[in-house]
Design a protein around this motif. Structure first.
Motif, short mmCIF file in Angstrom:
data_model
loop_
_atom_site.label_atom_id
_atom_site.label_comp_id
_atom_site.label_asym_id
_atom_site.label_seq_id
_atom_site.Cartn_x
_atom_site.Cartn_y
_atom_site.Cartn_z
N VAL A 1 6.13 13.16 1.79
CA VAL A 1 6.83 11.89 1.96
C VAL A 1 5.96 10.80 1.37
O VAL A 1 4.76 10.74 1.64
N ARG A 2 6.57 9.94 0.55
CA ARG A 2 5.85 8.79 -0.01
C ARG A 2 6.33 7.52 0.69
O ARG A 2 7.53 7.30 0.84
N LEU A 3 5.38 6.72 1.16
CA LEU A 3 5.68 5.52 1.94
C LEU A 3 5.09 4.28 1.29
O LEU A 3 4.03 4.34 0.65
N LYS A 4 5.77 3.17 1.50
CA LYS A 4 5.26 1.86 1.11
C LYS A 4 5.02 1.04 2.37
O LYS A 4 5.94 0.86 3.18
N LEU A 5 3.79 0.58 2.56
CA LEU A 5 3.42 -0.23 3.71
C LEU A 5 3.27 -1.68 3.25
O LEU A 5 2.51 -1.97 2.32
N THR B 1 0.85 -1.18 0.00
CA THR B 1 0.00 0.00 0.00
C THR B 1 0.89 1.24 0.00
O THR B 1 1.80 1.35 0.83
N TYR B 2 0.65 2.15 -0.94
CA TYR B 2 1.42 3.39 -1.01
C TYR B 2 0.58 4.56 -0.52
O TYR B 2 -0.61 4.65 -0.84
N ILE B 3 1.18 5.42 0.28
CA ILE B 3 0.50 6.64 0.73
C ILE B 3 1.47 7.81 0.66
O ILE B 3 2.69 7.62 0.74
N GLU B 4 0.93 9.01 0.48
CA GLU B 4 1.73 10.24 0.48
C GLU B 4 1.25 11.16 1.60
O GLU B 4 0.05 11.45 1.69
N LEU B 5 2.17 11.59 2.43
CA LEU B 5 1.85 12.48 3.54
C LEU B 5 2.39 13.88 3.23
O LEU B 5 3.56 14.02 2.86
N SER B 6 1.54 14.88 3.38
CA SER B 6 1.94 16.27 3.16
C SER B 6 2.18 16.95 4.51
O SER B 6 1.35 16.83 5.43
N TYR B 7 3.30 17.69 4.61
CA TYR B 7 3.70 18.33 5.87
C TYR B 7 3.71 19.85 5.76
O TYR B 7 4.09 20.41 4.73
#
Length: 404
Positions: free
Chosen positions: A342-346, A219-225
């Motif tokens: 930040v782009r993350l892979k879960l 699962t990919y998600i992008e978090l904006s800061y």
């Protein structure tokens, strides 16, 4: 025994606090006000109203504090990348200063001269509640029944209920563990966990699937800061509490956030606990990633050096102390350039950073490249840098310092 006219009780509606409410009336001959907080524990808090009314309580406060909890306590803590003893994300600890704050505020609103809580004399929570209360209202009286009464077992509590006609809800399949939950985490203590060699049972966990049972697809998600806080996920603006709830769900679905540790309590004993903190685990990884490209090296290193002290202050109950507030101002100042994505892979219990970008990035591709940097960095400069830093080592060696 000091005269008490009215006391505000942190009230869950469970066995312990129901007994405490009656015991306070009987022992101190005082009026009891109940306060129940919704911190995102995943259970309805409104039933506490009917339970308090059944006990004859006239002033009942039930409040949704999820946004305040996340915005004013969880997010500031995560700006510091806070972990206690290298692992614990402080899910229980960070909720206590908010509860202490509301207990004092309600005492002021209702004219109460005391507050009360259901924390035992063996744990950290008594310290956290009371240090917070005294910091916010030095003259407040605190009543901690577990340090006063002789009702030291579940059987004695149930007998007290029967004697005083207190209705106790009997839950089928009641968990053998002592649990605490809020929007940041759920904790488990007691039962077989009191043996640090015994593995936690799989059916204990409530918020996450096991990594083995997590989906086979990432699962990919992008978090904006903005200024160190998450303000959007996959470009969808969210409030702090909504961010944390979403990350708990997606993290738990991917087997993220389980922890089994033995920690050192402030009161002096070691305690084994298991925790599920899926959203917090994702937040910690992502925040360090956005800081990696936006913070100056020495600022980042100084934050890392101060973080254990900051974590200990929260764990030990000193959220409202001047030293924590001083550290918080420094931490918040450091977060001004911490903006970007930040782009993350879960995947099966793992959180992997796969991308980070920021308009405030200090990463310079022209300098960092392994290809021709067109003179952006003179590699010959490194020789003098190394020799200067080696000077004291050479002097020590020439003076006979033995390393081997």
């Amino acid at each position: 025994m000091k005269q008490v006219n009215k006391v505000v009780l942190a009230y869950s509606g469970g066995l312990d606090t129901s007994v405490i409410a009656k015991w306070l009336e009987e022992t101190y001959r005082c009026e009891v006000v109940t306060f129940t907080a919704d911190l995102g524990q995943g259970e309805e808090v409104e039933p506490a109203r009917a339970k308090a009314e059944a006990l004859g309580i006239k002033e009942i406060f039930i409040e949704d504090l999820r946004e305040e909890f996340t915005r004013d306590f969880v997010f500031p803590m995560f700006r510091a990348n806070t972990i206690y003893e290298g692992e614990y994300l402080l899910g229980t600890s960070i909720a206590r200063p908010l509860i202490a704050k509301r207990l004092v505020e309600i005492a002021n609103e209702t004219g109460a001269d005391a507050i009360s809580h259901g924390a035992t004399g063996k744990g950290n929570d008594q310290v956290r509640f009371e240090l917070g209360a005294y910091a916010l209202k030095p003259g407040i009286q605190v009543i901690a029944p577990w340090r006063e009464w002789d009702l030291n077992s579940r059987e004695s509590l149930l007998a007290y209920c029967e004697k005083h006609n207190i209705v106790v809800e009997k839950k089928k399949g009641k968990s053998p563990y002592s649990m605490d939950a809020n929007l940041l985490h759920i904790s488990y203590e007691g039962g077989i966990l009191e043996d640090p060699w015994a593995e936690a049972e799989e059916d204990m966990w409530r918020w996450s699937v096991s990594p083995e049972q997590a989906p086979d697809q990432s699962t990919y998600i992008e978090l904006s800061y903005q200024k160190g806080d998450i303000v959007a996920i996959d470009d969808q603006p969210m409030t702090p509490a909504t961010v944390l709830a979403y990350l708990n769900k997606v993290g738990g679905d991917n087997g993220i956030g389980r922890l089994d540790i033995v920690e050192n309590r402030y009161v002096g004993m070691k305690s084994r606990g298991c925790y599920e903190t899926p959203g917090g685990t994702i937040m910690l990884k992502a925040h360090r990633a956005i800081e990696s490209i936006t913070l100056d090296r020495e600022v980042a290193h100084l934050k890392d050096e101060l973080m254990p002290r900051y974590a200990k202050l929260i764990y030990n109950g000193y959220w409202w102390s001047p030293e924590r507030e001083m550290l918080q101002q420094m931490i918040d100042q450091s977060q001004l350039p911490v903006n970007g994505k930040v782009r993350l892979k879960l995947y099966k219990g793992n959180v992997t950073v796969v991308g980070r970008q920021s308009d405030n990035s200090l990463f310079d591709e022209n300098i960092a490249t392994f290809e021709d940097d067109a003179g952006a960095y003179d590699q010959a400069d490194a020789a003098g840098f190394i020799k200067l830093n080696a000077l004291r080592l050479k002097i020590a060696a020439n003076k006979g310092r033995k390393l081997l």
